[in-house]
Every structure is written in structure tokens, then in C-alpha cells.
Write a protein that holds these residues in place. Structure first.
Motif, PDB file in Angstrom:
ATOM      1  N   GLY A 185     -69.514  -5.698  48.913  1.00  0.00           N
ATOM      2  CA  GLY A 185     -70.265  -5.569  50.148  1.00  0.00           C
ATOM      3  C   GLY A 185     -71.569  -6.342  50.090  1.00  0.00           C
ATOM      4  O   GLY A 185     -71.828  -7.081  49.130  1.00  0.00           O
ATOM      5  N   PRO A 186     -72.402  -6.194  51.110  1.00  0.00           N
ATOM      6  CA  PRO A 186     -73.687  -6.912  51.137  1.00  0.00           C
ATOM      7  C   PRO A 186     -74.515  -6.573  49.900  1.00  0.00           C
ATOM      8  O   PRO A 186     -74.855  -5.409  49.671  1.00  0.00           O
ATOM      9  N   ARG A 225     -78.237   0.146  52.713  1.00  0.00           N
ATOM     10  CA  ARG A 225     -79.039  -0.731  51.857  1.00  0.00           C
ATOM     11  C   ARG A 225     -78.136  -1.759  51.239  1.00  0.00           C
ATOM     12  O   ARG A 225     -76.898  -1.623  51.264  1.00  0.00           O
ATOM     13  N   LEU A 226     -78.713  -2.796  50.672  1.00  0.00           N
ATOM     14  CA  LEU A 226     -77.932  -3.767  49.931  1.00  0.00           C
ATOM     15  C   LEU A 226     -77.479  -3.169  48.591  1.00  0.00           C
ATOM     16  O   LEU A 226     -78.191  -2.359  47.987  1.00  0.00           O
ATOM     17  N   ILE A 227     -76.311  -3.562  48.152  1.00  0.00           N
ATOM     18  CA  ILE A 227     -75.772  -3.122  46.870  1.00  0.00           C
ATOM     19  C   ILE A 227     -76.439  -3.935  45.763  1.00  0.00           C
ATOM     20  O   ILE A 227     -76.715  -5.120  45.929  1.00  0.00           O
ATOM     21  N   GLU A 228     -76.696  -3.313  44.632  1.00  0.00           N
ATOM     22  CA  GLU A 228     -77.264  -4.029  43.497  1.00  0.00           C
ATOM     23  C   GLU A 228     -76.143  -4.688  42.687  1.00  0.00           C
ATOM     24  O   GLU A 228     -75.041  -4.136  42.581  1.00  0.00           O
ATOM     25  N   VAL A 254     -65.866  -2.421  46.709  1.00  0.00           N
ATOM     26  CA  VAL A 254     -67.143  -1.866  46.257  1.00  0.00           C
ATOM     27  C   VAL A 254     -68.161  -2.363  47.275  1.00  0.00           C
ATOM     28  O   VAL A 254     -69.009  -3.204  47.006  1.00  0.00           O
ATOM     29  N   ASP A 255     -68.025  -1.816  48.489  1.00  0.00           N
ATOM     30  CA  ASP A 255     -68.699  -2.365  49.668  1.00  0.00           C
ATOM     31  C   ASP A 255     -69.674  -1.404  50.337  1.00  0.00           C
ATOM     32  O   ASP A 255     -70.183  -1.673  51.415  1.00  0.00           O
ATOM     33  N   GLY A 256     -69.922  -0.264  49.669  1.00  0.00           N
ATOM     34  CA  GLY A 256     -70.841   0.696  50.277  1.00  0.00           C
ATOM     35  C   GLY A 256     -70.320   1.282  51.565  1.00  0.00           C
ATOM     36  O   GLY A 256     -71.102   1.735  52.406  1.00  0.00           O
ATOM     37  N   GLY A 257     -68.993   1.286  51.732  1.00  0.00           N
ATOM     38  CA  GLY A 257     -68.414   1.828  52.956  1.00  0.00           C
ATOM     39  C   GLY A 257     -68.550   0.917  54.156  1.00  0.00           C
ATOM     40  O   GLY A 257     -68.358   1.347  55.294  1.00  0.00           O
ATOM     41  N   TYR A 258     -68.834  -0.363  53.897  1.00  0.00           N
ATOM     42  CA  TYR A 258     -69.086  -1.288  55.013  1.00  0.00           C
ATOM     43  C   TYR A 258     -67.858  -1.512  55.864  1.00  0.00           C
ATOM     44  O   TYR A 258     -67.915  -1.527  57.098  1.00  0.00           O
TER      45      TYR A 258
END
Length: 264
Positions: A185-186, A225-228, A254-258
Motif C-alpha cells: 500500500g501507500p 497513514r503511510l505504511i513504513e 500489505v496495504d493497510g486495508g487500502y
């Protein structure tokens, strides 16, 4: 869960900074001999020093090459003829209005984001299959599934990478080699910081710019938020391990649910 990659060699492309370097560090910390690639000697040296500090005692190799070209792939393969783990992370991105994207830009994105992975899989998969073990991962993006209006050439290249992964997983069927995509993800990298500022303006702090970017351009994110980069690396290290032996042909998020979907 103990992830032990001792005795394994791992190549990570585009690994002189950002997500690629974080992945290389994670693999080295798990015990792998890690090969860093990039186009600049100075940046590769900095990356190698960073890895040595983050994973004391790890063996690290650097190869300067332009993997967007066939010559670059040949140079890497000549320097490192065999590997157990191949992480195709190399990629470029940048905003361009859809109707302004030139044929040259389309070719550049395809060469860098897709063909670089195809060439290296073609080079290393036979040896992995012969030895009966291997892990190949192609770092894709949420943009493969949610094509961004501001850079459709990037999105299309990452969609193609999902198909590349699935197709080569079928080629590797029954060999002990797994081939997967990782849908990132972002993510917060120096390149993305520049991208964010380009879209929302530089007249604000990074925290303000990041929040504005997520609000305007990535409102689907459940993280907000942006992923690290190390969060991406954790998944890659797992998929590189013996514990992931039954995961192949998959597009793992692994996109933070985007991506708004109940399936991967």
C-alpha cells in the motif's frame, strides 16, 4: 515464529534505498546472504553500510547494474549466478496526466516495472527448480487494483506484474519454488515524500502534507497513514521462509486495508 534463512542467498532489486533496502535488511537479519542492486556506487555503499549496522555479521554483496535493461540483468546474473530468494522490487512511479503519457514513457515503465522482473525470473527460476527450493516475490502495489488517475501507466505496469507472478507460479508448479506478488500500500519512502509534496504543495510540515495526501488521494486507507518500509519487509521475509511453503501464485496484500475487497 522463528524465520531462519541461514545458508540462503537473497537478491533484492532496487535495494539501495526505501522499501528495497528495508526488505534487504529484514532478510539479512533472518540470516540470508543478501545482494543489493542499484545504479550508483555511492548509494550502494551507503546501503551496504546501513545493512551492516542493522544486521551485524551479515554477508552483503553489492552489484551496480541497470536492471531496466537486458544488459543489466546479464551483468547481475554473471556476478551472482545462483540465488535462493529473488525479490523483484525495482520500480519507478510519478504523476502524469493520462492523455499526456507518451509511448516512450509507457515503454520505460514496462521495461522497468515488468520486464526487469521477467528477465530475472527467467534467469534464476531454472536453477531454483533444479535444486528443489526457491522463493520469488514481485513487489506490486495497491495501484495494480485501484488504478490511480494521476499515473495510470504505473498502475497498469503493476497489474501486469500480478499476471507475471501468477503465470510463473504455474511454470514452477511442483518444483519446490514459490512465486508470489506482494501488494504494497501507500508507503513512506523518500521518493514518496517528494511525490506527496508535488501533489499537495511544499508549504506545510511533513505530517500535515501526509494527512492531506491521504485525505485527498488515498481516502480508502484504513490505516489513515503511510505504511513504513519495514512493515512491507516483515511480510516479504515470511514469504521467503520455509514456513510459507504452501503459499504460491498469490497476490498477498500489505496495504493497510487500502483495497476495498474481502478477498486478497
Amino acid at each position: 515464529m522463528h524465520l531462519d534463512l541461514s545458508g540462503r542467498t537473497a537478491i533484492v532489486t532496487g535495494s539501495s534505498q526505501g522499501i528495497g533496502l528495508a526488505i534487504a535488511v529484514g532478510l539479512a537479519q533472518a540470516g540470508a546472504r543478501t545482494v543489493l542492486t542499484g545504479r550508483g556506487d555511492e548509494r550502494l555503499l551507503q546501503a551496504a553500510n546501513h545493512l551492516a549496522g542493522a544486521a551485524p555479521g551479515a554477508e552483503v554483496v553489492t552489484v551496480r547494474c541497470d536492471l531496466a535493461t537486458a544488459e543489466g540483468a546479464e551483468l547481475l546474473h554473471a556476478g551472482v549466478p545462483d540465488t535462493d530468494i529473488l525479490v523483484n522490487n525495482l520500480g519507478i512511479f510519478g504523476p502524469t496526466p493520462a492523455l499526456d503519457i507518451t509511448d516512450e514513457q509507457w515503454r520505460e515503465y514496462f521495461d522497468t516495472n515488468v520486464l526487469s522482473a521477467v528477465r530475472l525470473i527467467r534467469a534464476y527460476l531454472p536453477g531454483m527448480a533444479e535444486r528443489g527450493w526457491g522463493r520469488i516475490q514481485n513487489i506490486a502495489s495497491d495501484s495494480a487494483l485501484v488504478i490511480p488517475a494521476e499515473m495510470i501507466h504505473y498502475g497498469v505496469s503493476k497489474t501486469a506484474l500480478l499476471a507475471v507472478s501468477r503465470g510463473f507460479a504455474k511454470e514452477a508448479a511442483g518444483s519446490g519454488v514459490t512465486v508470489n506478488s506482494v501488494i504494497a500500500g501507500p508507503t513512506h519512502t523518500p521518493g514518496v515524500e517528494d511525490f506527496v509534496y508535488e501533489l499537495v504543495g511544499r508549504d506545510r510540515s511533513w505530517d500535515e502534507a501526509q494527512r492531506e495526501f491521504m485525505r485527498l488521494y488515498r481516502p480508502q486507507s484504513l490505516l489513515g497513514r503511510l505504511i513504513e518500509p519495514n512493515e512491507i519487509a516483515h511480510l516479504v521475509v515470511y514469504l521467503s521462509s520455509p514456513q510459507a511453503s504452501a503459499t504460491t501464485g498469490a497476490a498477498v496484500r500489505v496495504d493497510g486495508g487500502y483495497v476495498d475487497s474481502v478477498v486478497p
